[in-house]
Design an enzyme around this catalytic site. Structure first.
Site, PDB file in Angstrom:
ATOM      1  CG  ASN A  16      38.099  12.940  22.000  1.00 12.98           C
ATOM      2  OD1 ASN A  16      37.926  14.118  22.337  1.00 12.98           O
ATOM      3  ND2 ASN A  16      39.283  12.369  21.981  1.00 12.98           N
ATOM      4  CD1 TRP A  17      32.641  15.651  19.299  1.00 10.63           C
ATOM      5  CD2 TRP A  17      31.831  17.605  20.007  1.00 10.63           C
ATOM      6  NE1 TRP A  17      31.263  15.579  19.266  1.00 10.63           N
ATOM      7  CE2 TRP A  17      30.748  16.766  19.696  1.00 10.63           C
ATOM      8  CE3 TRP A  17      31.558  18.897  20.482  1.00 10.63           C
ATOM      9  CZ2 TRP A  17      29.413  17.172  19.829  1.00 10.63           C
ATOM     10  CZ3 TRP A  17      30.236  19.298  20.625  1.00 10.63           C
ATOM     11  CH2 TRP A  17      29.176  18.447  20.299  1.00 10.63           C
ATOM     12  CG  HIS A 109      42.619  10.573  23.889  1.00  6.93           C
ATOM     13  ND1 HIS A 109      43.528  10.962  22.933  1.00  6.93           N
ATOM     14  CD2 HIS A 109      41.551  10.078  23.215  1.00  6.93           C
ATOM     15  CE1 HIS A 109      43.018  10.715  21.727  1.00  6.93           C
ATOM     16  NE2 HIS A 109      41.823  10.181  21.878  1.00  6.93           N
ATOM     17  CD  GLU A 111      44.420  13.028  19.925  1.00  7.25           C
ATOM     18  OE1 GLU A 111      43.600  13.803  20.445  1.00  7.25           O
ATOM     19  OE2 GLU A 111      44.163  12.312  18.940  1.00  7.25           O
ATOM     20  N   GLY A 187      42.997   8.672  14.280  1.00 11.08           N
ATOM     21  CA  GLY A 187      43.072   9.780  13.331  1.00 11.08           C
ATOM     22  C   GLY A 187      43.846   9.464  12.068  1.00 11.08           C
ATOM     23  N   GLY A 248      36.583   9.666  17.218  1.00  9.54           N
ATOM     24  CA  GLY A 248      37.096  11.030  17.085  1.00  9.54           C
ATOM     25  C   GLY A 248      36.505  11.716  15.865  1.00  9.54           C
ATOM     26  N   GLY A 249      37.216  11.629  14.750  1.00  9.89           N
ATOM     27  CA  GLY A 249      36.830  12.349  13.531  1.00  9.89           C
ATOM     28  C   GLY A 249      35.372  12.173  13.139  1.00  9.89           C
TER      29      GLY A 249
HETATM   30  C1  PEP Z   1      39.936   9.311  19.425  1.00  6.93           C
HETATM   31  O1  PEP Z   1      40.129  10.515  19.422  1.00  6.93           O
HETATM   32  O2  PEP Z   1      39.812   8.722  20.504  1.00  6.93           O
HETATM   33  C2  PEP Z   1      39.844   8.601  18.152  1.00  6.93           C
HETATM   34  C3  PEP Z   1      39.677   7.314  18.179  1.00  6.93           C
HETATM   35  O3  PEP Z   1      39.947   9.346  17.009  1.00  6.93           O
HETATM   36  P1  PEP Z   1      39.585   8.831  15.508  1.00  6.93           P
HETATM   37  O4  PEP Z   1      38.235   8.173  15.572  1.00  6.93           O
HETATM   38  O5  PEP Z   1      39.568  10.083  14.683  1.00  6.93           O
HETATM   39  O6  PEP Z   1      40.637   7.876  15.101  1.00  6.93           O
END
Ligand code: PEP
Length: 273
Positions: A16-17, A109, A111, A187, A248-249
């Site tokens: 997930n960018w 998600h 967010e 995150g 994510g990251g």
């Molecule tokens: C995500 O965005 O779904 C996620 C898990 O981010 P991260 O890996 O950065 O915690």
């Protein structure tokens, strides 16, 4: 649930960018990931029994899709509208995503669920629309830190799965992935302990079994998301209940994302997928 009764499932890794990168860097990242996973970079090809998708920002879907050709990875969108067409400024419909050759979509998600306070009815409407379309869905659920500390993690997660799926016809298990993403781990660099992640995955699978049946629950992939890195992926994916990850990251760097995808290869022998 008897773990040995689970059929072979294809491990799933999503990148997930979010709202990161610019067009040129998104295309470059897509090209580099594609070259690595397809073997074009000179290394071994990723085992094709692993499903990998990346979720770029929507304005870049077409360019990123072109950069990856037929994949791997396949293309995913971070969100979709519950509506097909009409006066919905800023929204993107399932049909539009289909035109861009997106195969996957994220729904729920954190967010959006928590950050943008999208209510359960909206998330359910999006899930319904995604399941009616040709898109395959990653449905995200997970508790906040407060809910975990007050002992409400299980009821929260079960409630989110139920409010998304209750009353809907069973999707084909290959067309839905449930991502357990504890909000406090996304995150933050704070990864859930594999024991806790597995426990949450069992709650999810038990609920899928109650909503549909045992076979559906066993065949549906449940993946973990929340600060997955190239260093901790193997330990997480070794667990029988963890069918892969939503990243994510660490998906913003080709080498770390490719390493996470390769960590999922170890599951193939383990689950006889
Ligand atoms: C995500 O965005 O779904 C996620 C898990 O981010 P991260 O890996 O950065 O915690």
């Amino acid at each position: 649930m008897n773990k040995t009764a689970r059929p072979a499932v294809r491990p799933y890794i999503g990148g997930n960018w979010k709202m990161n990168l610019r067009l040129a860097s998104a295309v470059e990242l897509a090209e580099t990931i594609h070259a690595d996973l397809s073997g074009d970079a000179g290394g071994p090809q990723l085992d094709p029994r692993i499903d990998v998708a990346v979720f770029p920002p929507s304005p870049y879907l077409m360019s990123v899709g072109r950069a990856m050709g037929h994949g791997p990875p396949s293309l995913g969108a971070q969100d979709l509208s519950p509506h097909d067409d009409g006066a919905y400024t800023g929204q993107v419909s399932a049909g539009m995503l289909d035109d861009l050759n997106a195969r996957w979509v994220l729904v729920g998600h954190s967010e959006r669920r928590h950050g943008l306070e999208e209510p359960p009815e909206t998330l359910r409407a999006k899930l319904v629309r995604a399941l009616e379309s040709d898109l395959e869905t990653v449905f995200c659920v997970g508790e906040t830190l407060e809910e975990r500390e007050s002992g409400d993690a299980e009821s929260t997660i079960v409630g989110q799965v139920r409010s998304g799926l209750e009353g809907l016809a069973a999707p084909t298990p290959e067309r839905i992935v449930v991502a357990y993403e504890p909000v406090w781990a996304i995150g933050t660099g704070r990864t859930a302990h594999p024991d806790d992640a597995e426990e949450a995955h069992r709650w999810i699978r038990r609920t899928l079994g109650e909503l549909y049946d045992r076979e559906f629950a066993a065949a549906t992939r449940v993946v973990y998301g929340g600060s997955v890195t190239a260093s901790n992926a193997a330990e997480l994916f070794r667990r029988p209940e963890i069918d892969g990850g939503l990243v994510g990251g660490a998906s913003l760097k080709a080498d770390s994302f490719a390493a996470i995808c390769r960590a999922a290869e170890a599951r193939l022998g383990q689950t006889s997928a």
